[in-house]
Motif scaffolding. Structure first.
Motif, PDB file in Angstrom:
ATOM      1  N   PRO A   1     -11.405  15.787  -7.418  1.00  0.00           N
ATOM      2  CA  PRO A   1     -10.672  14.880  -8.006  1.00  0.00           C
ATOM      3  C   PRO A   1     -10.810  14.563  -9.582  1.00  0.00           C
ATOM      4  O   PRO A   1     -11.810  15.336  -9.982  1.00  0.00           O
ATOM      5  CB  PRO A   1     -11.465  13.414  -7.406  1.00  0.00           C
ATOM      6  CG  PRO A   1     -12.784  14.041  -6.955  1.00  0.00           C
ATOM      7  CD  PRO A   1     -12.619  15.618  -6.680  1.00  0.00           C
TER       8      PRO A   1
ATOM      9  N   VAL B   1     -20.156  14.912  -1.491  1.00  0.00           N
ATOM     10  CA  VAL B   1     -19.721  13.594  -2.083  1.00  0.00           C
ATOM     11  C   VAL B   1     -20.749  12.476  -2.190  1.00  0.00           C
ATOM     12  O   VAL B   1     -21.365  12.311  -0.972  1.00  0.00           O
ATOM     13  CB  VAL B   1     -18.548  12.872  -1.241  1.00  0.00           C
ATOM     14  CG1 VAL B   1     -18.064  11.508  -1.817  1.00  0.00           C
ATOM     15  CG2 VAL B   1     -17.434  13.964  -0.922  1.00  0.00           C
TER      16      VAL B   1
ATOM     17  N   TYR C   1     -13.390  12.433   1.135  1.00  0.00           N
ATOM     18  CA  TYR C   1     -12.549  13.358   0.355  1.00  0.00           C
ATOM     19  C   TYR C   1     -12.252  14.640   0.781  1.00  0.00           C
ATOM     20  O   TYR C   1     -13.053  15.287   0.987  1.00  0.00           O
ATOM     21  CB  TYR C   1     -13.043  13.274  -1.171  1.00  0.00           C
ATOM     22  CG  TYR C   1     -12.170  13.905  -2.182  1.00  0.00           C
ATOM     23  CD1 TYR C   1     -11.008  13.157  -2.626  1.00  0.00           C
ATOM     24  CD2 TYR C   1     -12.216  15.400  -2.471  1.00  0.00           C
ATOM     25  CE1 TYR C   1     -10.285  13.834  -3.617  1.00  0.00           C
ATOM     26  CE2 TYR C   1     -11.286  15.847  -3.577  1.00  0.00           C
ATOM     27  CZ  TYR C   1     -10.328  14.896  -4.148  1.00  0.00           C
ATOM     28  OH  TYR C   1      -9.319  15.365  -4.844  1.00  0.00           O
ATOM     29  N   ASP C   2     -10.901  14.953   1.192  1.00  0.00           N
ATOM     30  CA  ASP C   2     -10.551  16.294   1.627  1.00  0.00           C
ATOM     31  C   ASP C   2      -9.472  16.834   0.906  1.00  0.00           C
ATOM     32  O   ASP C   2      -8.831  17.787   1.573  1.00  0.00           O
ATOM     33  CB  ASP C   2     -10.320  15.904   3.121  1.00  0.00           C
ATOM     34  CG  ASP C   2      -9.994  17.086   3.869  1.00  0.00           C
ATOM     35  OD1 ASP C   2     -10.802  17.824   3.660  1.00  0.00           O
ATOM     36  OD2 ASP C   2      -9.173  17.106   4.678  1.00  0.00           O
ATOM     37  N   GLU C   3      -9.204  16.597  -0.398  1.00  0.00           N
ATOM     38  CA  GLU C   3      -8.155  17.262  -1.091  1.00  0.00           C
ATOM     39  C   GLU C   3      -8.608  18.842  -1.523  1.00  0.00           C
ATOM     40  O   GLU C   3      -9.785  18.993  -1.442  1.00  0.00           O
ATOM     41  CB  GLU C   3      -7.642  16.548  -2.459  1.00  0.00           C
ATOM     42  CG  GLU C   3      -7.284  15.244  -2.149  1.00  0.00           C
ATOM     43  CD  GLU C   3      -5.870  15.477  -1.149  1.00  0.00           C
ATOM     44  OE1 GLU C   3      -5.001  16.288  -1.378  1.00  0.00           O
ATOM     45  OE2 GLU C   3      -5.616  14.539  -0.490  1.00  0.00           O
TER      46      GLU C   3
ATOM     47  N   TYR D   1     -17.559  20.560  -0.175  1.00  0.00           N
ATOM     48  CA  TYR D   1     -17.675  19.369  -0.891  1.00  0.00           C
ATOM     49  C   TYR D   1     -19.039  18.523  -0.795  1.00  0.00           C
ATOM     50  O   TYR D   1     -19.303  18.620   0.478  1.00  0.00           O
ATOM     51  CB  TYR D   1     -16.734  18.605  -0.925  1.00  0.00           C
ATOM     52  CG  TYR D   1     -15.553  18.719  -1.418  1.00  0.00           C
ATOM     53  CD1 TYR D   1     -15.275  19.721  -2.583  1.00  0.00           C
ATOM     54  CD2 TYR D   1     -14.113  18.155  -0.997  1.00  0.00           C
ATOM     55  CE1 TYR D   1     -14.154  20.086  -2.975  1.00  0.00           C
ATOM     56  CE2 TYR D   1     -12.884  18.631  -1.605  1.00  0.00           C
ATOM     57  CZ  TYR D   1     -12.983  19.468  -2.739  1.00  0.00           C
ATOM     58  OH  TYR D   1     -11.732  19.863  -3.173  1.00  0.00           O
TER      59      TYR D   1
ATOM     60  N   VAL E   1     -17.708  13.973  -6.799  1.00  0.00           N
ATOM     61  CA  VAL E   1     -17.540  15.001  -5.825  1.00  0.00           C
ATOM     62  C   VAL E   1     -17.587  16.289  -6.399  1.00  0.00           C
ATOM     63  O   VAL E   1     -16.958  16.764  -7.693  1.00  0.00           O
ATOM     64  CB  VAL E   1     -15.824  14.922  -5.145  1.00  0.00           C
ATOM     65  CG1 VAL E   1     -15.704  16.082  -4.215  1.00  0.00           C
ATOM     66  CG2 VAL E   1     -15.678  13.783  -4.553  1.00  0.00           C
TER      67      VAL E   1
END
Length: 711
Positions: free
Chosen positions: A46, A125, A40-42, A123, A88
């Protein structure tokens, strides 16, 4: 609160070898997993999981200077917004026991399958063998810890003072979880929109005491570590992670109380040598809180506010203002209550006023994302000015003018700034000037809506978003509804449309006044960049010579983006001046035709007090700017400014010095303000000095001769 002896035993163990092994494990995870494909790299967390409660148990070890550290665990209660088998959250500069991460739910059997780290986003995860189901609640338990340093970036860090008698260093801990710092202290969902309640239990040696957002409701013995106790704090209201605050220290306190609708007790604490000098903060904070409470009519759900005064607090503004706990740098706050109101006391008072205003704006009323922080800071700055004016009448208008002039100067330096372009990487200097601009715009909104409508909208907005996130659009909507309640008449403007032109565009407008017989025509354009075509909704307040200056600042007309040029309905006789932007409430400059400038100059010479002091300051500031931009001649500028030798009010004199030092000599805004403050002490000599300076160095300097500028 039930404190498990087995869990306390685990938290209290001091096994250096295990910690080293765990640290190595975390580093390996960072090295190997930071760029794992599909990780996850936003930029935002989320929306699958939201936290609603944190149970934090943390032990701080301050006795051994060679081994300052803390360790603890956090149980985070989660709600699944979507079915997922991943959680996350943020983890950065803190060691996590990855092999002890556990998840509890209605069903048992949750087993951790992977722990991965995205170092770029901070982050962690975590993936489990079975899903977290939509609509269900869970508890995520994580153990953490690290050694402690004096670095602000740690979030939770060390400070010390020296005992005057024994010369011993006395260590204490303190937190500052501003943007993105709590993740360096404990695992968390570190975004401002994610509000939760916090149950903080601090473990420490019994000779210290614990401070946090809420009161200590119990002190329990620690059966596993000799001479240690657990200080159990009450549960906080809903708040974002960055407002969490705690400290372990052995300070001495003064006790006062605010007589507000819900009485709030104050503790003002410092090292024992400074207790006498905390009397000013101890007495003034309740008074300021009472004023805010009476004006806003929205009670704080707090029983106490602690004020900690420390020797060194390494933040840009030298203090924090978290819910229920404010920390000040002693150099900027230590004053005795008795004696006259000095400049140092005024500066201390302003910091205290800002801290109290933040209890409502930023704490009770929060933000959805950091790009909206300017709104909370703008409201804070506006009410800080009102509070200062309440304590010392006349002080508020000086602060209002200072914010306006400093923001104007900074915008001139950088070519304009937009509030909506604000983002986390902005420098502290840029942020400060953005907040000054925001405060000035809030004053302008209050001006064109009127006090009754503005407060109606603000109070309803706060009631509707009590301990929740707000956005500028929601705030404008609340003000718009208040405006519609105030008057059933249809208006050709709405608050959001007006304010979008001020917050989304960089810079500010220049309004030009042209006389055509008895008619007055107004046009607008950007003041800083003539090649731009930006236009604003400008509330027009004005008075005509012979009229009484109005008490309210509601506009008599609007200059809209679609109506430039715009002809005023009133006819103004050729022999009378018209003055725009009453009390300088609008964030714009004004240029008049040559005839009107001459009429204003004559009035300033004959009876300058007939023009409001803030408008005199505005005229001085605008004239210097317009001459620098070659929009008026030196003859016109000097003709208007020559009255200044008789000026005896601070605001116009400050505008003159700031305009000269920054506008003409290129000195920085802060240095210009410092010079204005220094010269302001000299009274009449100050004005004569500036007059002499203009004559000798501006008029007679061949490089700045008036012949260079066409009349």
């Amino acid at each position: 609160m039930l404190i498990s002896s087995s869990s306390i035993n685990e938290v209290g163990q001091q096994n250096v070898a295990v910690y080293r092994l765990l640290l190595l494990f975390v580093l390996c995870q960072l090295a190997c997993c930071a760029m794992v494909p599909g990780l996850y790299d936003e930029p935002r967390l989320p929306a699958t999981i939201t936290p609603f409660h944190y149970d934090i148990r943390l032990i701080t070890h301050l006795e051994n200077p060679a081994n300052h550290r803390y360790n603890g665990f956090v149980n985070i209660s989660l709600h699944a917004q979507k079915t997922t088998n991943q959680v996350v959250l943020h983890v950065a500069g803190v060691s996590v026991k990855a092999n002890k991460i556990t998840l509890y739910g209605e069903t048992s059997g949750f087993r951790l399958t992977t722990v991965k780290f995205n170092k770029k986003r901070d982050y962690m995860v975590v993936t489990f063998n079975q899903p977290l189901w939509l609509g269900k609640s869970y508890v995520l338990s994580i153990e953490f810890g690290r050694s402690m340093t004096n670095k602000l970036e740690d979030g939770y860090f060390l400070r010390h003072y020296v005992n005057a008698k024994t010369k011993e260093k006395i260590w204490y801990s303190i937190s500052h979880f501003n943007r993105n710092l709590i993740r360096n202290t404990l695992p968390s969902f570190d975004e401002p929109r994610l509000r939760a309640t916090f149950n903080v239990t601090m473990g420490h040696h019994k000779r210290f005491q614990s401070y946090s957002n809420m009161n200590v409701r119990a002190v329990l013995p620690n059966h596993d570590i000799p001479d240690y106790v657990w200080s159990v704090h009450e549960v906080t209201p809903l708040m974002p992670t960055y407002l969490l605050a705690f400290s372990v220290n052995n300070f001495t306190c003064r006790f006062t109380q605010a007589a507000s609708a819900n009485p709030v007790r104050f503790r003002t604490c410092s090292q024992s040598d400074n207790v006498r000098e905390t009397s000013f903060a101890a007495e003034k904070a309740p008074q300021l809180l009472e004023f805010m409470d009476s004006v806003l009519k929205v009670s704080l759900p707090l029983e106490k506010i602690d004020q900690l005064v420390v020797d060194d607090f390494p933040t840009e503004d030298h203090f924090t203002k978290d819910l229920g706990l404010v920390v000040y740098h002693g150099q900027h706050i230590l004053q005795r209550e008795d004696g006259p109101m000095t400049r140092s006391k005024r500066q201390a008072l302003q910091r205290i006023a800002q801290g109290m205003a933040h209890m409502w704006f930023g704490n009770l009323l929060g933000i959805d994302w950091w790009s909206d922080l300017w709104l909370m800071e703008g409201l804070t700055g506006y009410f800080e000015i009102l509070a200062m004016d309440h304590v010392e009448p006349g002080r508020g208008r000086r602060l209002q003018l200072r914010n306006r002039e400093t923001s104007f100067m900074y915008e001139s330096e950088v070519g304009g700034m937009s509030l909506l372009s604000f983002w986390t990487p902005a420098s502290p200097e840029t942020e400060k000037h953005l907040y000054q601009k925001a405060s000035t715009l809030i004053a302008m909104v209050n001006g064109f809506l009127g006090n009754a409508t503005f407060y109606d909208g603000l109070q309803r907005h706060m009631w509707q978003n009590y301990f929740a996130s707000s956005t500028p659009d929601l705030f404008w909507c609340s003000l718009q509804l208040a405006s519609e309640r105030e008057s059933l008449q249809t208006k050709n403007w709405d608050v959001k449309s007006v304010m979008d032109t001020w917050t989304r565009k960089s810079g500010y407008p220049l309004v030009t006044v042209t006389r055509n017989g008895n008619n007055v025509v107004l046009t607008q354009r950007p003041a800083l960049n003539r090649s731009k075509t930006d236009l604003w909704w400008i509330p027009l307040t004005y008075t005509i010579e012979g009229e009484t200056f109005p008490e309210d600042l509601k506009p008599r007309a609007w200059l809209s983006p679609s109506q430039s040029p715009y002809q005023l309905e009133e006819l103004v006789p050729h022999s009378q001046w018209i003055l725009l932007n009453l009390r300088a409430v609008g964030y714009y400059r004004v240029n008049y035709d040559e005839h009107t400038w001459q009429l204003l100059a004559n009035t300033l010479i004959d009876d300058f007090r007939s023009i409001h002091v803030l408008n005199r300051a505005q005229i001085v500031s605008d004239v210097i700017f317009l001459w620098k931009e070659e929009l008026i001649s030196w003859t016109t500028a000097f003709n208007v400014l020559r009255y200044i030798v008789d000026e005896d009010e601070y605001e116009p004199l400050m505008a003159l010095v700031v305009g000269v030092t920054n506008g003409l000599w290129g000195i920085s805004p802060e240095s210009a303000l410092s010079i204005a403050k220094w010269l302001g002490i000299a009274g009449r000599w100050y004005a004569e000095f500036i007059s002499y300076t203009f004559d000798k160095f501006v008029v007679k300097n061949p490089n700045l001769n008036s012949l260079d500028y066409p009349d």
